[in-house]
Design a protein around this motif. Structure first.
Motif, mmCIF file in Angstrom:
data_model
loop_
_atom_site.group_PDB
_atom_site.id
_atom_site.type_symbol
_atom_site.label_atom_id
_atom_site.label_comp_id
_atom_site.label_asym_id
_atom_site.label_seq_id
_atom_site.Cartn_x
_atom_site.Cartn_y
_atom_site.Cartn_z
ATOM 1 N N SER A 1 -47.200 -32.961 32.620
ATOM 2 C CA SER A 1 -48.268 -33.900 32.291
ATOM 3 C C SER A 1 -47.666 -35.286 32.125
ATOM 4 C CB SER A 1 -48.995 -33.479 31.010
ATOM 5 O OG SER A 1 -50.032 -34.393 30.684
ATOM 6 N N ALA A 2 -48.306 -36.253 32.774
ATOM 7 C CA ALA A 2 -47.906 -37.654 32.665
ATOM 8 C C ALA A 2 -49.014 -38.399 31.945
ATOM 9 C CB ALA A 2 -47.663 -38.257 34.043
ATOM 10 N N GLN A 3 -48.698 -38.987 30.807
ATOM 11 C CA GLN A 3 -49.676 -39.754 30.054
ATOM 12 C C GLN A 3 -49.305 -41.232 30.073
ATOM 13 O OE1 GLN A 3 -50.153 -37.843 26.089
ATOM 14 N NE2 GLN A 3 -52.303 -37.981 26.644
ATOM 15 N N VAL A 4 -50.309 -42.042 30.375
ATOM 16 C CA VAL A 4 -50.127 -43.491 30.349
ATOM 17 C C VAL A 4 -51.304 -44.116 29.614
ATOM 18 C CG1 VAL A 4 -48.809 -43.518 32.502
ATOM 19 C CG2 VAL A 4 -51.293 -43.851 32.575
ATOM 20 N N ALA A 5 -51.092 -45.329 29.151
ATOM 21 C CA ALA A 5 -52.166 -46.112 28.555
ATOM 22 C C ALA A 5 -52.276 -47.422 29.326
ATOM 23 C CB ALA A 5 -51.876 -46.399 27.079
ATOM 24 N N ARG A 6 -53.519 -47.911 29.443
ATOM 25 C CA ARG A 6 -53.740 -49.182 30.151
ATOM 26 C C ARG A 6 -54.844 -49.955 29.441
ATOM 27 N NH1 ARG A 6 -57.019 -51.134 34.325
ATOM 28 N NH2 ARG A 6 -56.033 -52.746 35.602
ATOM 29 N N SER A 7 -54.632 -51.244 29.272
ATOM 30 C CA SER A 7 -55.596 -52.094 28.571
ATOM 31 C C SER A 7 -56.416 -52.893 29.580
ATOM 32 C CB SER A 7 -54.862 -53.027 27.608
ATOM 33 O OG SER A 7 -54.020 -53.912 28.323
#
Length: 366
Positions: free
Chosen positions: A174-180
């Motif tokens: 699983s690859a988790q990223v955050a983006r604003s």
């Protein structure tokens, strides 16, 4: 868990819950009882909110478009969220972006089933394009007759189907990223998830033995998806690692995700705080782990009607184990909590987390 993170940020949450005993309703003063399928209830709820965000993908996108047109900040927006709602649209868009996916096809007729079997061979996988979760809405069909049975049932219920090749994967990542909204992004370490009967049982951080190049490629894929789909907030990209070392994209989730629960104790910035930072367009937090090894083990409902008496044993045996319960009623196989363990030795951390979760599930009594 989002409410816990909001308290530290000084952010006030308003929760739309279907029932007064929903877990979020039990801990959030600003709770409104209503159905997310009722547009008038949703519109009334959103009035006065700075940002509208989600803990599941099931709010109709037509409603979200109307809210956006009325000036509500919806994050992630409906044009992004629909790719987590509809697996057919997701597969088409990711394929158009040149990202690695299993062989797939939308299914309408028995001829479609046969044609796909000719291309990829049996067994293959049939999925509902919408609504599947934790192994539900997924069938592995061994031959055309079995596939026709699934299609007949889906047709009767008005459900669209997607066919995918059955991937001979080595493990799930699983690859988790955050983006604003203004485009800042952050990528968490790639994790391995252990699935049992279609339900995540354990998560290992970082994914043991994953080469740096493979980890960077998985992060690149997730960051590309977040950018190209216009995701704001947390994005989880579930992947299959193949025997050749590459990855294929399995599922998307545009929210904090079970595979990221380790970050509540194991990262400088947990996924729930990060999601709030992202949707509020605040600077994103540091994502590095705070220990060499982090293991998360899910607590699945089993034999104990009340897990609270089991806390004493778990806490006394391992004061370093962090137990998080969700306030859900106990049902067999239902995720009712998780345990996080930090350490320096992988095998030791796995044993500690596994023992705590098993005791809380009622599988062991010592």
């Amino acid at each position: 868990m989002m409410h816990q993170a909001a308290i530290g940020l000084g952010v006030h949450l308003r929760v739309l819950a279907q029932r007064p005993d929903d877990p979020a309703a039990l801990v959030t003063p600003g709770t409104v009882i209503g159905d997310h399928h009722d547009f008038e209830a949703l519109k009334k709820f959103a009035d006065g909110c700075d940002v509208l965000t989600f803990d599941h993908e099931h709010v109709p996108t037509d409603f979200l478009h109307e809210l956006e047109e009325a000036g509500v900040a919806v994050r992630p927006g409906p044009d992004a969220l629909v790719h987590a709602q509809d697996k057919g649209l997701m597969r088409r868009r990711l394929t158009d972006l040149g990202l690695p996916c299993p062989e797939w096809s939308l299914i309408s007729t028995a001829d479609d089933l046969a044609d796909f079997g000719t291309v990829v061979g049996f067994p293959y996988v049939l999925k509902t394009t919408r609504g599947g979760y934790d192994g539900r809405g997924v069938w592995v069909v061994d031959d055309l007759d079995a596939a026709k049975v699934v299609l007949a049932d889906a047709t009767e219920r008005g459900i669209a189907l997607l066919a995918e090749a059955k991937v001979p994967f080595v493990r799930e990542l699983s690859a988790q990223v955050a983006r604003s909204p203004h485009g800042q992004a952050a990528a968490y370490p790639i994790v391995e998830s252990l699935q049992v009967d279609g339900i995540c049982r354990e998560v290992y951080v970082p994914a043991p033995g994953l080469p740096d190049a493979a980890a960077l490629e998985a992060q690149r894929i997730a960051l590309t998806i977040a950018k190209e789909l216009g995701v704001t907030g947390m994005l989880a990209v579930e992947m299959f690692q193949t025997a050749e070392g590459g990855v294929l994209i399995n599922e998307l989730a545009m929210r904090p995700h079970n595979s990221g629960h380790w970050s509540m104790d194991g990262a400088v910035t947990g996924q729930f705080e990060q999601h709030l930072r992202a949707v509020l367009d605040l600077p994103l937090g540091e994502v590095r782990p705070v220990a060499p090894v982090v293991v998360m083990a899910n607590v699945l409902g089993l034999d104990l009607p009340d897990v609270y008496p089991a806390y004493k044993h778990v806490m006394a045996r391992d004061p370093g184990a962090k137990v998080h319960m969700y306030g859900k009623s106990v049902k067999p196989g239902r995720k009712i909590g998780h345990v996080n363990v930090l350490g320096t030795d992988f095998d030791d951390a796995v044993e500690r987390a596994r023992h705590a979760a098993a005791y809380l599930r009622g599988e062991i009594d010592e």
